[in-house]
Enzyme design. Structure first.
Site, PDB file in Angstrom:
ATOM      1  N   GLY A  43      40.991  43.740  52.446  1.00 40.99           N
ATOM      2  CA  GLY A  43      41.722  43.866  51.178  1.00 40.99           C
ATOM      3  C   GLY A  43      42.152  45.269  50.797  1.00 40.99           C
ATOM      4  N   GLU A  99      37.502  49.812  47.532  1.00 42.14           N
ATOM      5  CA  GLU A  99      37.617  48.345  47.457  1.00 42.14           C
ATOM      6  C   GLU A  99      38.958  47.955  46.848  1.00 42.14           C
ATOM      7  OE1 GLU A  99      37.038  45.484  48.155  1.00 42.14           O
ATOM      8  OE2 GLU A  99      34.967  44.835  48.025  1.00 42.14           O
ATOM      9  N   ASP A 100      39.398  46.732  47.124  1.00 41.14           N
ATOM     10  CA  ASP A 100      40.607  46.231  46.479  1.00 41.14           C
ATOM     11  C   ASP A 100      40.298  45.752  45.063  1.00 41.14           C
ATOM     12  OD1 ASP A 100      39.091  44.060  47.342  1.00 41.14           O
ATOM     13  OD2 ASP A 100      40.745  43.006  48.305  1.00 41.14           O
ATOM     14  N   ASP A 103      34.968  41.761  41.512  1.00 39.37           N
ATOM     15  CA  ASP A 103      35.022  40.511  40.761  1.00 39.37           C
ATOM     16  C   ASP A 103      33.597  40.216  40.266  1.00 39.37           C
ATOM     17  OD1 ASP A 103      35.806  38.029  39.822  1.00 39.37           O
ATOM     18  OD2 ASP A 103      35.959  37.096  41.786  1.00 39.37           O
ATOM     19  N   LYS A 131      37.740  43.075  37.639  1.00 38.79           N
ATOM     20  CA  LYS A 131      37.739  41.871  36.790  1.00 38.79           C
ATOM     21  C   LYS A 131      36.383  41.821  36.099  1.00 38.79           C
ATOM     22  CE  LYS A 131      40.073  38.526  39.658  1.00 38.79           C
ATOM     23  NZ  LYS A 131      39.901  37.245  40.360  1.00 38.79           N
ATOM     24  N   PHE A 152      43.510  34.969  39.500  1.00 41.03           N
ATOM     25  CA  PHE A 152      43.475  35.247  40.924  1.00 41.03           C
ATOM     26  C   PHE A 152      44.763  35.956  41.315  1.00 41.03           C
ATOM     27  CE2 PHE A 152      43.423  34.736  45.468  1.00 41.03           C
ATOM     28  CZ  PHE A 152      42.084  34.968  45.747  1.00 41.03           C
ATOM     29  N   VAL A 153      44.625  37.147  41.909  1.00 41.21           N
ATOM     30  CA  VAL A 153      45.799  37.954  42.225  1.00 41.21           C
ATOM     31  C   VAL A 153      45.946  38.168  43.731  1.00 41.21           C
ATOM     32  CG1 VAL A 153      45.956  39.157  40.008  1.00 41.21           C
ATOM     33  CG2 VAL A 153      44.483  40.087  41.800  1.00 41.21           C
ATOM     34  N   ASP A 159      44.601  38.951  49.384  1.00 40.68           N
ATOM     35  CA  ASP A 159      45.084  37.716  49.993  1.00 40.68           C
ATOM     36  C   ASP A 159      44.614  36.470  49.266  1.00 40.68           C
ATOM     37  OD1 ASP A 159      42.286  37.940  50.852  1.00 40.68           O
ATOM     38  OD2 ASP A 159      42.761  36.241  52.160  1.00 40.68           O
ATOM     39  N   ARG A 165      49.101  39.300  51.737  1.00 38.22           N
ATOM     40  CA  ARG A 165      48.640  40.698  51.728  1.00 38.22           C
ATOM     41  C   ARG A 165      49.807  41.676  51.781  1.00 38.22           C
ATOM     42  NH1 ARG A 165      43.074  40.764  52.577  1.00 38.22           N
ATOM     43  NH2 ARG A 165      42.252  39.195  53.993  1.00 38.22           N
TER      44      ARG A 165
HETATM   45  P1  IMP Z   1      33.061  40.013  44.509  1.00 36.97           P
HETATM   46  O1  IMP Z   1      31.961  40.093  45.539  1.00 36.97           O
HETATM   47  O2  IMP Z   1      33.004  38.729  43.730  1.00 36.97           O
HETATM   48  O3  IMP Z   1      33.103  41.224  43.613  1.00 36.97           O
HETATM   49  O4  IMP Z   1      34.403  39.893  45.262  1.00 36.97           O
HETATM   50  C1  IMP Z   1      34.957  40.932  45.914  1.00 36.97           C
HETATM   51  C2  IMP Z   1      35.959  40.460  46.939  1.00 36.97           C
HETATM   52  O5  IMP Z   1      36.495  39.170  46.636  1.00 36.97           O
HETATM   53  C3  IMP Z   1      37.122  41.388  46.956  1.00 36.97           C
HETATM   54  O6  IMP Z   1      36.926  42.433  47.868  1.00 36.97           O
HETATM   55  C4  IMP Z   1      38.272  40.493  47.345  1.00 36.97           C
HETATM   56  O7  IMP Z   1      38.393  40.466  48.749  1.00 36.97           O
HETATM   57  C5  IMP Z   1      37.880  39.143  46.851  1.00 36.97           C
HETATM   58  N1  IMP Z   1      38.554  38.824  45.579  1.00 36.97           N
HETATM   59  C6  IMP Z   1      38.019  38.744  44.343  1.00 36.97           C
HETATM   60  N2  IMP Z   1      38.930  38.442  43.416  1.00 36.97           N
HETATM   61  C7  IMP Z   1      40.092  38.311  44.083  1.00 36.97           C
HETATM   62  C8  IMP Z   1      41.442  38.015  43.675  1.00 36.97           C
HETATM   63  O8  IMP Z   1      41.775  37.811  42.504  1.00 36.97           O
HETATM   64  N3  IMP Z   1      42.356  37.979  44.677  1.00 36.97           N
HETATM   65  C9  IMP Z   1      42.059  38.203  45.982  1.00 36.97           C
HETATM   66  N4  IMP Z   1      40.825  38.506  46.398  1.00 36.97           N
HETATM   67  C10 IMP Z   1      39.851  38.545  45.466  1.00 36.97           C
HETATM   68 MG    MG Z   2      37.895  42.488  49.752  1.00 37.12          MG
END
Ligand code: IMP
Ligand code: MG
Length: 177
Positions: A43, A99-100, A103, A131, A152-153, A159, A165
């Site tokens: 990402g 990081e991208d 969440d 987020k 969701f983006v 992706d 992407r």
């Molecule tokens: P987390 O572990 O829930 O913080 O998620 C982190 C990873 O989930 C990110 O590095 C993204 O790859 C993916 N992710 C979370 N939200 C989104 C979204 O809205 N779009 C795309 N990928 C997401």
């Molecule tokens: Mg990621």
């Protein structure tokens, strides 16, 4: 068959403007130091490529690859797996994890722990998107591009099921059954 609708949330021009500011801040914060910039694949690849161009410091770059989402899903499985580790030593380095999006925070929390036990000189998190409303782990980025609502983006590296992407802007993805 799923139908997808895309609605631009953050344009490429807005992203680049913000990326330049983040890079300036990082440059000031680490004046006189060297960096090890670590991108979280896949990402963060486009964000990281743009970010490092505007950081005026000596640096090495490396990548880690993790997976936390399985298949066509828009919510995290909560299980983080390290697929590929960095190829550079971390001890005594100023590490910035790129990081991208953060969440639930579970992915970056896992990576932060993994890197902190390797005795870096400093360890910071730089995320393009945040987020905060969906956080499960008690963690926040040190450098953040944009805080976004619970949508969701995709695009600019992010992706849905491996696709989108390559889109220039960041868009909200709506799935219509
Ligand atoms: P987390 O572990 O829930 O913080 O998620 C982190 C990873 O989930 C990110 O590095 C993204 O790859 C993916 N992710 C979370 N939200 C989104 C979204 O809205 N779009 C795309 N990928 C997401
Ligand atoms: Mg990621």
């Amino acid at each position: 068959m799923e139908k997808h609708t895309l609605e631009v949330l953050i344009s490429y021009d807005q992203i680049i403007e913000r990326v330049k500011l983040l890079a300036e801040t990082i440059t000031k914060d680490f004046e006189g130091e060297e960096l090890l910039v670590v991108g979280v694949l896949k990402g963060a690849w486009i964000f990281m490529a743009d970010l490092v161009k505007y950081i005026d410091l000596p640096m090495e770059i490396s990548f880690v690859s993790v997976s936390s989402y399985a298949g066509a899903r828009t919510t995290s499985s909560g299980v983080v797996r390290l697929l590929c580790d960095v190829d550079r030593p971390v001890e005594k380095r100023n590490v910035i994890l790129v990081e991208d999006i953060i969440d639930t925070g579970l992915t970056i929390n896992y990576l932060k722990r993994l890197f902190s036990v390797r005795n870096p000189n400093s360890l910071k998190i730089c995320s393009l998107l945040d987020k905060p409303s969906r956080r499960l782990a008690d963690i926040n980025p040190d450098y953040c591009g944009f805080s976004i609502p619970d949508e969701f983006v995709v695009g600019y590296g992010l992706d849905y099921n491996g696709y989108y992407r390559n889109l220039k802007d960041i868009s909200i993805l709506k799935i219509n059954a």
